[in-house]
Motif scaffolding. Structure first.
Motif, PDB file in Angstrom:
ATOM      1  N   THR A 155       8.884 -24.541 -37.003  1.00 27.87           N
ATOM      2  CA  THR A 155       8.528 -25.422 -38.115  1.00 27.87           C
ATOM      3  C   THR A 155       7.439 -24.775 -38.957  1.00 27.87           C
ATOM      4  O   THR A 155       6.572 -24.064 -38.449  1.00 27.87           O
ATOM      5  CB  THR A 155       8.035 -26.779 -37.591  1.00 27.87           C
ATOM      6  N   ALA A 156       7.489 -25.024 -40.243  1.00 29.83           N
ATOM      7  CA  ALA A 156       6.542 -24.415 -41.178  1.00 29.83           C
ATOM      8  C   ALA A 156       5.194 -25.128 -41.126  1.00 29.83           C
ATOM      9  O   ALA A 156       5.124 -26.351 -40.962  1.00 29.83           O
ATOM     10  CB  ALA A 156       7.103 -24.466 -42.591  1.00 29.83           C
ATOM     11  N   GLN A 157       4.117 -24.329 -41.250  1.00 29.54           N
ATOM     12  CA  GLN A 157       2.754 -24.872 -41.292  1.00 29.54           C
ATOM     13  C   GLN A 157       2.397 -25.095 -42.760  1.00 29.54           C
ATOM     14  O   GLN A 157       1.894 -24.211 -43.446  1.00 29.54           O
ATOM     15  CB  GLN A 157       1.764 -23.925 -40.628  1.00 29.54           C
ATOM     16  N   ILE A 158       2.680 -26.302 -43.249  1.00 30.49           N
ATOM     17  CA  ILE A 158       2.474 -26.615 -44.668  1.00 30.49           C
ATOM     18  C   ILE A 158       1.056 -27.091 -44.918  1.00 30.49           C
ATOM     19  O   ILE A 158       0.455 -26.763 -45.943  1.00 30.49           O
ATOM     20  CB  ILE A 158       3.515 -27.661 -45.125  1.00 30.49           C
ATOM     21  N   ILE A 159       0.474 -27.823 -44.009  1.00 32.18           N
ATOM     22  CA  ILE A 159      -0.894 -28.335 -44.183  1.00 32.18           C
ATOM     23  C   ILE A 159      -1.865 -27.245 -43.764  1.00 32.18           C
ATOM     24  O   ILE A 159      -1.857 -26.779 -42.622  1.00 32.18           O
ATOM     25  CB  ILE A 159      -1.112 -29.616 -43.372  1.00 32.18           C
ATOM     26  N   GLU A 160      -2.692 -26.821 -44.721  1.00 37.14           N
ATOM     27  CA  GLU A 160      -3.606 -25.710 -44.479  1.00 37.14           C
ATOM     28  C   GLU A 160      -4.933 -26.152 -43.870  1.00 37.14           C
ATOM     29  O   GLU A 160      -5.532 -25.415 -43.085  1.00 37.14           O
ATOM     30  CB  GLU A 160      -3.857 -24.973 -45.797  1.00 37.14           C
ATOM     31  N   ALA A 161      -5.401 -27.297 -44.254  1.00 37.32           N
ATOM     32  CA  ALA A 161      -6.701 -27.769 -43.760  1.00 37.32           C
ATOM     33  C   ALA A 161      -6.739 -29.282 -43.812  1.00 37.32           C
ATOM     34  O   ALA A 161      -6.017 -29.914 -44.598  1.00 37.32           O
ATOM     35  CB  ALA A 161      -7.847 -27.172 -44.567  1.00 37.32           C
ATOM     36  N   ALA A 162      -7.580 -29.859 -42.982  1.00 42.28           N
ATOM     37  CA  ALA A 162      -7.754 -31.313 -42.950  1.00 42.28           C
ATOM     38  C   ALA A 162      -9.131 -31.627 -42.384  1.00 42.28           C
ATOM     39  O   ALA A 162      -9.732 -30.811 -41.663  1.00 42.28           O
ATOM     40  CB  ALA A 162      -6.664 -31.980 -42.130  1.00 42.28           C
TER      41      ALA A 162
END
Length: 873
Positions: free
Chosen positions: A427-434
């Motif tokens: 699965t793609a890592q779309i969220i870079e930071a939170a």
């Protein structure tokens, strides 16, 4: 005063009674009195007959609780009666005790409880409630507390038009010790002309209120609420419920009623009411509730009141009903939790869903249908039905499509679908930071996505210690990259895991996860230190992490506090990921106390202290000492082995052999040999009457071998000359030589005089003068003894390097390197009457030597210790 006089008369008459059984052992009057607060109390104590005549009323003492009452308050009435007076009695309740004291001992006779209080106040605020043909209940206020037993009487009186009351009605009063009283059927006639009065009384007095007129129709309350007969929907009519109920029973006839109908739906905490008026002739009433939600369940309740009264009845029991149903209009909110493969090719997928919170609600749901199939093979569709909002599916490693439908009697909801990826799908890592933070009593979650086309997200949160996957919460977010919720959504001091999942198409991207505390407090406990094995100047301190349920926040650091005994406390701070630390520069052989503090944003908590003591020597010191001792032992071992192997060499170097002349075996001393002979022993025992030689010591010369021959020749010649000249002078018949002559002879043998004495001449001359002829043994025996002694010594020393061959008492001088100035010592016993063959023996050759010089190294000499010469008869 009159009250106490009466008691006196009673007591006097009791004490004068002749019947012994008429009076108890002791009694007190009055019993359990109640008096007004602050007044004077007087009590009497009466003795029984059997106490007489040894004890009487003068022996009675009084106590208030446990305190002795003063003697001046006593009064002896007669022999059996004593009284006590207590002024200004202010106790709410106290015990007065009567004792008899005799021979120093106190015996309790009797005691009583005394109460003090106040007379009653006038009752007021009279109010009543009338339950028709059931009960008439009234209540009032009594004023201040009397602290005494007070009785109340409620009077119900009939009033005429002029306001005159009619007393003594049958059933017109009731008694009570509290502030309420009730009349029960049949003493509950209905009338609008009653008045009510309350009288209070106790031992100190009484008080009555005014008669208050109360109309019963104004205080009527229905004993039982209305009864709901039915709540139902009407076929073909939506958003309507019809309610039917029955009027309350046992009410005043010919009265109109006011009623209220309350209804609420089960999805809301609020309710609404509808008023309804009923005439006196109606027994059954009905009402249609309109404007309701479709497919919604409602709860309905009713209460009523008389139009003249002010008291509503209780609410009736709620009755449930639902409006006309319709199919759910919204799909369920579906989510999943995927576990790792639990067996070969299988994995658990936990599905959970919830109804969307919108109004009106979708109505009553009968169940849920779950359908799922492999993404690449829709023909393998499978279905489960459940009434719960969760289910666990066991799927293989393929990608699956799952759908959930809610249904009721009117139809199905829209389908909610979710795709489960295959196990090998990346699965793609779309969220870079939170990040997450709190602001204004809200929890805010913000994130940043790498793809702008992604507009839908799922925010998932659950407690970190929660292991049940169905206890997770989630929320779909659209067209936003932040989420705000009230802090009450989360529990304080609990760690939460928050994850944000991006949704694109029918796929779910990789989550971005983080942890947060909505509110922190200092840890519930501190770390426990493990000191391990200390060194000389250092120690490693270890500790374990605090359990998550007791951290109450994120640990920011650990602080190690350590203090030597009697010294200053020191500390070291380390990062939260460090769980051990080496303390250095410690004092050797010193006891330390150490404890660790765990700190978060709210504060720090200390762990239990531990003690340890540093070593006197560390490992290096011990190794050094061990090496040193080992080397020392090795050196000693080498020396010992060397000594064993080279002991003969070392002995000759360090401890050379020094011969003892007394133990020499080169020659046997003639005197010793003669002492072994019995004849010679007898001769020697007579040393006081005959002169003889004693302890003549001759030292062996220390000359080289080349000089031995000349030395022997000189010695023999010199001795021969000396003996020929001096023998006649020394011995004269049986006479003893005078001392001066003996001393003169000793001078000739002194060390300063050079001389030599041949063995044969000396023997022949000395023995001829000392030994009588009749005591002389054959010379052959003497020589044989000497030869035998010499032969034995020769055999014992045959292993030595030097050996002497003895023959005819002549022996060769041996060079001794340790006694440089010695010559062989000889002692002889010579007799004139020797055998002829001994006289004819050839003499040893002698050679003259130069005179001896005093104190010359290597010079031969003879030391004569004692010489005794005597003439033998």
């Amino acid at each position: 005063m009159f009250y106490y006089l009466i008691w006196m008369l009673v007591l006097l008459s009791s004490s004068s009674a002749t019947d012994e059984n008429s009076v108890r052992d002791a009694d007190i009057f009055p019993s359990s009195p109640e008096i007004e607060r602050g007044s004077t109390l007087k009590l009497f104590c009466v003795l029984g007959k059997h106490y007489m005549p040894h004890r009487n009323a003068s022996h009675i003492i009084w106590k208030l609780n446990h305190e002795l009452i003063a003697q001046e308050n006593y009064n002896v009435v007669n022999e059996t009666v004593s009284s006590v007076t207590i002024h200004n009695f202010t106790y709410n309740k106290a015990h007065v005790k009567c004792f008899i004291k005799y021979l120093g001992k106190e015996q309790l006779l009797v005691h009583t409880e005394v109460k003090s209080g106040f007379p009653p106040d006038t009752p007021g605020n009279i109010s009543c409630i009338y339950y028709f043909n059931v009960e008439l209940a009234c209540s009032w206020t009594s004023g201040r507390q009397t602290n005494l037993t007070t009785n109340y009487t409620l009077y119900r009186k009939m009033m005429r038009e002029q306001g005159v009351t009619i007393p003594n009605m049958v059933g017109s009063s009731c008694q009570s010790k509290t502030e309420s009283c009730s009349f029960y059927y049949p003493n509950t006639p209905y009338s609008s002309s009653f008045c009510f009065q309350v009288k209070a009384e106790n031992v100190l007095g009484e008080a009555s209120s005014d008669c208050v007129p109360i109309a019963l129709e104004k205080i009527e309350k229905f004993k039982f609420p209305p009864e709901i007969l039915s709540v139902k929907k009407i076929a073909g009519v939506k958003q309507l419920l019809a309610v039917t109920w029955k009027k309350p029973e046992k009410i005043i006839p010919s009265q109109d009623l006011n009623c209220r109908v309350r209804y609420r739906n089960l999805y809301s905490n609020s309710s609404e009411t509808v008023p309804v008026t009923l005439t006196s002739g109606e027994k059954i009433a009905s009402l249609n509730l309109t404007g309701l939600w479709d497919s919604t369940e409602y709860a309905v309740a009713i209460q009523c009141i008389s139009v003249e009264s002010k008291f509503w009845s209780e609410w009736s029991r709620e009755k449930m009903a639902s409006t006309e149903e319709k199919a759910p209009s919204e799909k369920v909110d579906l989510w999943r939790v995927i576990e790792s493969s639990c067996s070969a090719g299988n994995r658990s997928v936990h599905l959970m869903w919830k109804l969307l919170n919108h109004f009106p609600p979708p109505g009553r749901i009968l169940g849920y249908r779950i359908q799922y199939f492999p993404e690449n093979n829709a023909s393998l569709k499978m279905m489960n039905i459940t009434t719960n909002k969760k289910i666990t599916l066991l799927l293989n490693d393929e990608a699956y499509i799952i759908s959930v439908i809610a249904y009721n009697s009117a139809g199905d909801s829209p389908e909610a679908t979710l795709r489960i990826p295959s196990t090998d799908e990346k699965t793609a890592q779309i969220i870079e930071a939170a990040r997450t933070f709190t602001a204004n009593e809200e929890v805010v979650v913000e994130w940043m996505a790498s793809r702008s086309e992604v507009t839908r997200y799922v925010v998932e949160w659950y407690e970190d210690l929660e292991m049940d996957p169905f206890c997770r919460s989630w929320l779909y977010i659209s067209n936003s990259t932040n989420w705000r919720t009230n802090k009450k959504t989360f529990k304080p001091f609990i760690c939460y895991n928050i994850s944000v999942y991006p949704l694109y198409g029918n796929k779910v991207g990789a989550p971005y996860s983080m942890q947060t505390y909505v509110q922190e407090k200092k840890p519930s406990e501190g770390p426990v230190a493990d000191t391990g094995i200390p060194g000389k100047n250092e120690i490693t301190i270890k500790w374990k992490e605090i359990s998550k349920d007791k951290r109450n926040g994120f640990i920011s650091n650990y602080t190690i506090f350590y203090k030597p005994e009697g010294g200053k406390e020191l500390n070291e701070t380390v990062n939260p990921d460090v769980l051990q630390y080496r303390l250095k520069s410690l004092q050797a052989n010193t006891q330390y106390t150490v404890h660790i503090m765990a700190t978060n944003e709210a504060g720090g908590t200390m762990g239990e202290p531990k003690t340890f003591k540093t070593l006197k020597f560390n490992e290096d010191d011990i190794i050094f000492i061990a090496v040193l001792v080992g080397l020392s032992m090795l050196v000693l071992l080498v020396l010992w082995i060397t000594c064993i192997l080279k002991k003969h060499v070392l002995k000759k170097v360090c401890w050379p052999d020094v011969p003892n002349p007394a133990e020499s075996i080169a020659v046997e001393w003639p005197l010793d040999a003669s002492m072994n002979n019995s004849f010679l022993k007898e001769v020697m025992s007579e040393d006081k009457t005959i002169g003889g030689l004693e302890d003549v010591s001759v030292l062996e010369p220390c000359f080289p071998e080349e000089h031995e021959d000349s030395l022997l020749m000189n010695r023999e010649n010199h001795v021969s000359e000396y003996t020929d000249t001096n023998t006649k002078d020394m011995i004269n018949g049986d006479k003893t030589i005078p001392y001066n002559e003996e001393h003169e002879a000793a001078k000739h043998l002194s060390p300063s005089m050079p001389y030599t004495i041949s063995d044969q001449d000396f023997r022949s001359q000395v023995l001829s003068n000392l030994i009588p002829a009749k005591q002389i043994q054959p010379i052959e025996m003497l020589e044989d003894d000497l030869h035998e002694s010499q032969h034995t010594s020769h055999q014992n020393e045959e292993n030595k390097e030097e050996a002497l061959n003895l023959s005819d008492l002549n022996e060769k001088a041996v060079f001794n390197p340790y006694l440089k100035n010695s010559v062989n010592t000889r002692e002889f016993l010579v007799s004139e009457n020797l055998p002829e063959h001994s006289k004819n023996e050839p003499k040893s050759q002698s050679t003259a030597i130069s005179p001896f010089q005093q104190n010359v190294v290597g010079q031969s000499y003879v030391t004569l210790d004692v010489v005794r010469l005597a003439t033998a008869h």
